[in-house]
Design a protein around this motif. Sequence first.
Motif, short mmCIF file in Angstrom:
data_model
loop_
_atom_site.label_atom_id
_atom_site.label_comp_id
_atom_site.label_asym_id
_atom_site.label_seq_id
_atom_site.Cartn_x
_atom_site.Cartn_y
_atom_site.Cartn_z
N TYR A 1 0.83 -1.21 0.00
CA TYR A 1 0.00 0.00 0.00
C TYR A 1 0.86 1.27 0.00
CZ TYR A 1 0.57 1.34 4.95
OH TYR A 1 1.07 1.77 6.15
N HIS A 2 0.23 2.32 -0.50
CA HIS A 2 0.81 3.66 -0.48
C HIS A 2 -0.27 4.60 0.07
CE1 HIS A 2 4.33 3.03 -3.22
NE2 HIS A 2 3.62 1.94 -3.50
N LEU A 3 0.14 5.65 0.75
CA LEU A 3 -0.76 6.73 1.12
C LEU A 3 -0.75 7.69 -0.07
CD1 LEU A 3 -2.54 8.40 3.02
CD2 LEU A 3 -0.46 9.28 4.08
N THR A 4 -1.81 7.67 -0.86
CA THR A 4 -1.81 8.40 -2.13
C THR A 4 -2.45 9.77 -2.07
OG1 THR A 4 -3.84 7.31 -2.82
CG2 THR A 4 -1.76 6.30 -3.51
N GLU A 5 -3.32 10.00 -1.09
CA GLU A 5 -3.95 11.32 -0.96
C GLU A 5 -4.30 11.58 0.49
OE1 GLU A 5 -6.50 12.98 -4.64
OE2 GLU A 5 -7.43 11.29 -3.61
N VAL A 6 -4.23 12.85 0.85
CA VAL A 6 -4.74 13.34 2.13
C VAL A 6 -5.81 14.36 1.75
CG1 VAL A 6 -4.22 14.59 4.25
CG2 VAL A 6 -2.55 12.96 3.32
N SER B 1 6.10 11.55 7.39
CA SER B 1 6.78 12.44 6.44
C SER B 1 5.84 12.85 5.31
CB SER B 1 8.06 11.81 5.91
OG SER B 1 7.79 10.77 5.00
N ILE B 2 4.98 11.94 4.87
CA ILE B 2 4.01 12.27 3.82
C ILE B 2 2.99 13.29 4.35
CG2 ILE B 2 2.11 11.36 2.40
CD1 ILE B 2 3.77 8.70 2.27
N ILE B 3 2.48 13.05 5.56
CA ILE B 3 1.50 13.98 6.15
C ILE B 3 2.12 15.37 6.29
CG2 ILE B 3 0.09 14.48 8.19
CD1 ILE B 3 -0.01 11.36 8.61
N LYS B 4 3.36 15.43 6.75
CA LYS B 4 4.03 16.72 6.93
C LYS B 4 4.29 17.41 5.59
CE LYS B 4 5.94 15.55 11.41
NZ LYS B 4 7.09 15.11 12.18
N ARG B 5 4.63 16.63 4.56
CA ARG B 5 4.83 17.20 3.22
C ARG B 5 3.52 17.80 2.72
NH1 ARG B 5 5.68 12.92 -0.56
NH2 ARG B 5 7.51 12.44 0.67
N ASP C 1 1.01 18.79 4.55
CA ASP C 1 0.68 19.93 5.41
C ASP C 1 1.45 21.18 4.99
OD1 ASP C 1 -0.76 20.95 7.76
OD2 ASP C 1 1.24 21.11 8.67
N GLY C 2 2.65 21.02 4.43
CA GLY C 2 3.42 22.16 3.95
C GLY C 2 2.85 22.78 2.69
N ILE C 3 2.05 22.01 1.96
CA ILE C 3 1.44 22.48 0.72
C ILE C 3 0.02 23.00 0.98
CG2 ILE C 3 0.65 21.79 -1.59
CD1 ILE C 3 2.93 19.61 -1.41
N LYS C 4 -0.74 22.20 1.70
CA LYS C 4 -2.12 22.54 2.05
C LYS C 4 -2.33 22.04 3.47
CE LYS C 4 -5.27 22.29 -0.97
NZ LYS C 4 -6.41 23.01 -1.50
N PRO C 5 -2.62 22.95 4.41
CA PRO C 5 -2.71 22.54 5.82
C PRO C 5 -3.69 21.38 6.04
CG PRO C 5 -2.72 24.92 5.65
CD PRO C 5 -2.82 24.38 4.24
N VAL C 6 -3.21 20.37 6.76
CA VAL C 6 -4.04 19.23 7.14
C VAL C 6 -4.84 19.65 8.37
CG1 VAL C 6 -4.03 16.83 7.95
CG2 VAL C 6 -2.36 17.58 6.23
N LYS C 7 -6.12 19.40 8.35
CA LYS C 7 -7.00 19.79 9.46
C LYS C 7 -6.91 18.72 10.55
CE LYS C 7 -9.78 22.72 6.63
NZ LYS C 7 -11.08 23.25 6.33
N VAL C 8 -5.98 18.92 11.48
CA VAL C 8 -5.63 17.90 12.45
C VAL C 8 -6.66 17.73 13.57
CG1 VAL C 8 -3.15 18.07 12.00
CG2 VAL C 8 -4.18 19.48 13.80
N ASP C 9 -7.61 18.65 13.70
CA ASP C 9 -8.64 18.52 14.74
C ASP C 9 -9.91 17.86 14.22
OD1 ASP C 9 -7.10 19.69 16.76
OD2 ASP C 9 -7.62 21.70 16.09
N THR C 10 -9.85 17.31 13.00
CA THR C 10 -11.02 16.65 12.42
C THR C 10 -10.92 15.13 12.61
OG1 THR C 10 -9.95 16.46 10.27
CG2 THR C 10 -11.31 18.44 10.65
N GLU C 11 -12.05 14.46 12.43
CA GLU C 11 -12.07 13.00 12.47
C GLU C 11 -11.28 12.45 11.29
OE1 GLU C 11 -13.33 10.66 14.71
OE2 GLU C 11 -13.55 12.47 15.94
N LEU C 12 -10.49 11.42 11.57
CA LEU C 12 -9.70 10.76 10.54
C LEU C 12 -10.44 9.53 10.04
CD1 LEU C 12 -7.08 10.21 8.94
CD2 LEU C 12 -6.26 8.96 10.95
#
Length: 159
Positions: free
Chosen positions: A32-37, A81-85, A87-98
Amino acid sequence: MKVNEFMKVLEQNKNKELVFSYAQDKLVGANYHLTEVKNVQFDTTDCGGKTNFWEETHFQLWESPSELGKRTYMTTDKILSIIKRVDGIKPVKVDTELKMEYGNDSFATSVMPVEHITLQESRVLVSLFAEATRCKANDACGIPEGAGAAQKEEATCCA
């Protein structure tokens, strides 16, 4: 589970394999790959006329056909590292349900919340579960809390 809670688990379990279970005794392949956030917004109106708005974050997992024989899973460090990358482009909404979006040839693509996480010596096992659809206007439809399928069918307001 919120995104920030998930990230905290990953940070506290450095360099362990990250394994996802999508059904009883079924694991997402090691390929598997994490392909989108995805930062997802829902702006809805239910059958009772009530409007709802909420946000979620979806991580899309995809199994690469070119890596079918792969035996080692992506690590917690790699996912972070993918999540942080991202987040550097478009902020990840870390207070939302995953929720995890996943499907394969024998499992229809689904968006699943985290049921629980099991920490093992060399792995972090994330167990997902499929949510059933439900009527969000129970009070308007006269559906008692915890009603079975037969009771809900009798009380439907949309019929």
